[in-house]
Design an enzyme around this catalytic site. Structure first.
Site, PDB file in Angstrom:
ATOM      1  N   TYR A  72      11.363  36.764   8.917  1.00 54.70           N
ATOM      2  CA  TYR A  72      11.525  35.672   7.937  1.00 54.70           C
ATOM      3  C   TYR A  72      11.472  34.308   8.626  1.00 54.70           C
ATOM      4  O   TYR A  72      11.003  33.328   8.051  1.00 54.70           O
ATOM      5  CB  TYR A  72      12.810  35.863   7.110  1.00 54.70           C
ATOM      6  CG  TYR A  72      12.588  36.888   6.015  1.00 54.70           C
ATOM      7  CD1 TYR A  72      11.975  36.525   4.819  1.00 54.70           C
ATOM      8  CD2 TYR A  72      12.910  38.225   6.213  1.00 54.70           C
ATOM      9  CE1 TYR A  72      11.722  37.472   3.835  1.00 54.70           C
ATOM     10  CE2 TYR A  72      12.655  39.177   5.233  1.00 54.70           C
ATOM     11  CZ  TYR A  72      12.063  38.793   4.050  1.00 54.70           C
ATOM     12  OH  TYR A  72      11.787  39.723   3.081  1.00 54.70           O
ATOM     13  N   ASN A 111       6.927  33.480  -6.010  1.00 53.86           N
ATOM     14  CA  ASN A 111       6.816  32.935  -4.651  1.00 53.86           C
ATOM     15  C   ASN A 111       8.165  32.408  -4.167  1.00 53.86           C
ATOM     16  O   ASN A 111       8.950  31.871  -4.940  1.00 53.86           O
ATOM     17  CB  ASN A 111       5.768  31.824  -4.613  1.00 53.86           C
ATOM     18  CG  ASN A 111       4.395  32.338  -5.003  1.00 53.86           C
ATOM     19  OD1 ASN A 111       4.165  33.552  -4.965  1.00 53.86           O
ATOM     20  ND2 ASN A 111       3.492  31.464  -5.389  1.00 53.86           N
ATOM     21  N   VAL A 112       8.378  32.539  -2.864  1.00 50.34           N
ATOM     22  CA  VAL A 112       9.648  32.097  -2.274  1.00 50.34           C
ATOM     23  C   VAL A 112       9.439  30.849  -1.420  1.00 50.34           C
ATOM     24  O   VAL A 112      10.299  30.459  -0.646  1.00 50.34           O
ATOM     25  CB  VAL A 112      10.279  33.240  -1.427  1.00 50.34           C
ATOM     26  CG1 VAL A 112      10.667  34.414  -2.314  1.00 50.34           C
ATOM     27  CG2 VAL A 112       9.332  33.710  -0.310  1.00 50.34           C
ATOM     28  N   ASP A 113       8.265  30.230  -1.550  1.00 50.32           N
ATOM     29  CA  ASP A 113       7.870  29.154  -0.626  1.00 50.32           C
ATOM     30  C   ASP A 113       8.296  27.755  -1.070  1.00 50.32           C
ATOM     31  O   ASP A 113       8.153  26.786  -0.312  1.00 50.32           O
ATOM     32  CB  ASP A 113       6.348  29.192  -0.387  1.00 50.32           C
ATOM     33  CG  ASP A 113       5.538  29.158  -1.687  1.00 50.32           C
ATOM     34  OD1 ASP A 113       5.965  28.504  -2.659  1.00 50.32           O
ATOM     35  OD2 ASP A 113       4.453  29.780  -1.714  1.00 50.32           O
ATOM     36  N   HIS A 128      12.004  35.648  -7.292  1.00 50.07           N
ATOM     37  CA  HIS A 128      12.255  36.415  -6.067  1.00 50.07           C
ATOM     38  C   HIS A 128      13.062  35.621  -5.041  1.00 50.07           C
ATOM     39  O   HIS A 128      13.031  35.925  -3.856  1.00 50.07           O
ATOM     40  CB  HIS A 128      10.922  36.889  -5.459  1.00 50.07           C
ATOM     41  CG  HIS A 128      10.251  37.950  -6.278  1.00 50.07           C
ATOM     42  ND1 HIS A 128       8.998  38.455  -5.998  1.00 50.07           N
ATOM     43  CD2 HIS A 128      10.663  38.619  -7.388  1.00 50.07           C
ATOM     44  CE1 HIS A 128       8.686  39.379  -6.899  1.00 50.07           C
ATOM     45  NE2 HIS A 128       9.668  39.486  -7.755  1.00 50.07           N
ATOM     46  N   CYS A 136      25.461  34.373   3.101  1.00 52.95           N
ATOM     47  CA  CYS A 136      26.399  35.096   3.956  1.00 52.95           C
ATOM     48  C   CYS A 136      26.649  36.477   3.338  1.00 52.95           C
ATOM     49  O   CYS A 136      27.021  36.571   2.166  1.00 52.95           O
ATOM     50  CB  CYS A 136      27.704  34.314   4.064  1.00 52.95           C
ATOM     51  SG  CYS A 136      29.022  35.239   4.877  1.00 52.95           S
ATOM     52  N   GLY A 196      -2.706  33.743 -10.211  1.00 50.14           N
ATOM     53  CA  GLY A 196      -2.598  34.042  -8.780  1.00 50.14           C
ATOM     54  C   GLY A 196      -1.627  35.151  -8.454  1.00 50.14           C
ATOM     55  O   GLY A 196      -1.004  35.134  -7.401  1.00 50.14           O
ATOM     56  N   THR A 197      -1.523  36.131  -9.353  1.00 54.46           N
ATOM     57  CA  THR A 197      -0.684  37.299  -9.033  1.00 54.46           C
ATOM     58  C   THR A 197      -1.450  38.583  -9.347  1.00 54.46           C
ATOM     59  O   THR A 197      -2.187  38.639 -10.334  1.00 54.46           O
ATOM     60  CB  THR A 197       0.665  37.286  -9.789  1.00 54.46           C
ATOM     61  OG1 THR A 197       1.328  38.544  -9.571  1.00 54.46           O
ATOM     62  CG2 THR A 197       0.523  37.042 -11.274  1.00 54.46           C
ATOM     63  N   SER A 198      -1.232  39.587  -8.499  1.00 56.02           N
ATOM     64  CA  SER A 198      -1.923  40.869  -8.705  1.00 56.02           C
ATOM     65  C   SER A 198      -1.334  41.620  -9.893  1.00 56.02           C
ATOM     66  O   SER A 198      -1.874  42.641 -10.306  1.00 56.02           O
ATOM     67  CB  SER A 198      -1.827  41.733  -7.449  1.00 56.02           C
ATOM     68  OG  SER A 198      -0.470  41.993  -7.145  1.00 56.02           O
TER      69      SER A 198
END
Ligand code: OAD
Length: 254
Positions: A72, A111-113, A128, A136, A196-198
């Site tokens: 990550y 997306n996690v960006d 996501h 924590c 833009g997703t499969s």
């Protein structure tokens, strides 16, 4: 732009002009033109090089937190040099335009960006989670933008537990507030767009079908055909970084 694509974009622009509640589902393809790798592309996708079961599950983290954290970290490092692309900018602009005319556009992203937010998007649901928020494992408390690289591996929070990325791993539940926001958008939208997703990973994979079953207009913008291409009203084959700016231009033209 080829003629079929242009016709598709014109139809979708028309739907956008009459819609009051719009939900846009995005996936890794939306960030591909920013330089963020997708998951399922045969040569360049992340899952072509890495085994998700060894990197993106709670079991993998329990067995080897250092390797998972370093993976990550590698993604965080990659992301540091990525910027929103014209697709992100156009979608954020469409959100503002919708608001200005009394309608509402919500982005549901896998997306996690953080690139939708970086482009100025406000009504964005991160299904996501996010690579920028870590958690924590002892207290559940969140840490935003922890140092990169960490001082120790695996990293610990100030409360003594291991720190884990705030993303959803395979086998985990989606964040309850994100699910609630997505459910609200799906239950009320009169236009649903998948971009833009499969459309292979649930629950997002079922969103188009659910919106269609409720009578919403549906569209897809994707480089390749997907399992929902035959189900949507308008299927546009193209790159989101090119199609979205054209869509914005046509939808907002006087
Ligand atoms: P995928 O990698 O499965 O799919 C990306 C899609 O984008 C493919 O259909 C490509 O054809 C398309 N594509 C690539 N570049 C594009 C571009 N420039 N414009 C338009 N389309 C383009 O990624 P996701 O659908 O986001 O989950 O994958 C969903 C989830 O699976 C991810 O969130 C991740 C992954 O495993 C977890 O890690 C839990």
């Amino acid at each position: 732009m080829d003629a079929a694509r242009e016709r598709g974009v014109e139809r979708l622009a028309e739907s956008l002009r009459s819609a009051e509640r719009i939900a846009v589902l995005t996936g890794a393809g939306f960030s591909a033109e920013s330089g963020v790798p997708t998951f399922r592309d045969a040569m360049t996708g992340m899952w072509a090089k890495f085994d998700p079961l060894r990197l993106a599950t709670p079991e993998a983290f329990a067995a080897d937190p250092e390797t998972v954290t370093r993976w990550y970290d590698w993604r965080r490092e990659l992301l540091a040099s990525c910027k929103p692309n014209p697709g992100h900018a156009a979608l954020a602009e469409l959100e503002r335009w919708s608001r200005s005319r009394g309608s509402r556009l919500t982005v549901l992203t896998q997306n996690v960006d953080g690139l939708h937010h970086a482009a100025g998007g406000e009504d964005v649901v991160e299904l996501h989670g996010s690579l920028r928020v870590w958690r924590c494992t002892k207290t559940g408390r969140e840490v935003a933008d922890p140092p990169f690289p960490f001082n120790e591996y695996p990293p610990r929070s100030q409360w003594g537990g291991l720190l884990r990325p705030g993303v959803v791993w395979f086998g985990e539940m989606l964040p309850p507030d994100a699910v609630e926001a997505a459910e609200e958008a799906l239950a009320t939208c009169d236009l649903f767009i998948s971009a833009g997703t499969s459309a292979e990973v649930h629950p997002a994979a079922g969103f188009a079908q659910r919106a269609a079953a409720r009578g919403a207009a549906t569209a897809e913008i994707n480089r390749d055909p997907t399992p929902i291409s035959g189900l949507v009203d308008v299927s546009i084959r193209g790159m989101t970084g090119q199609v979205l700016p054209r869509l914005l231009e046509l939808a907002t033209a006087d």
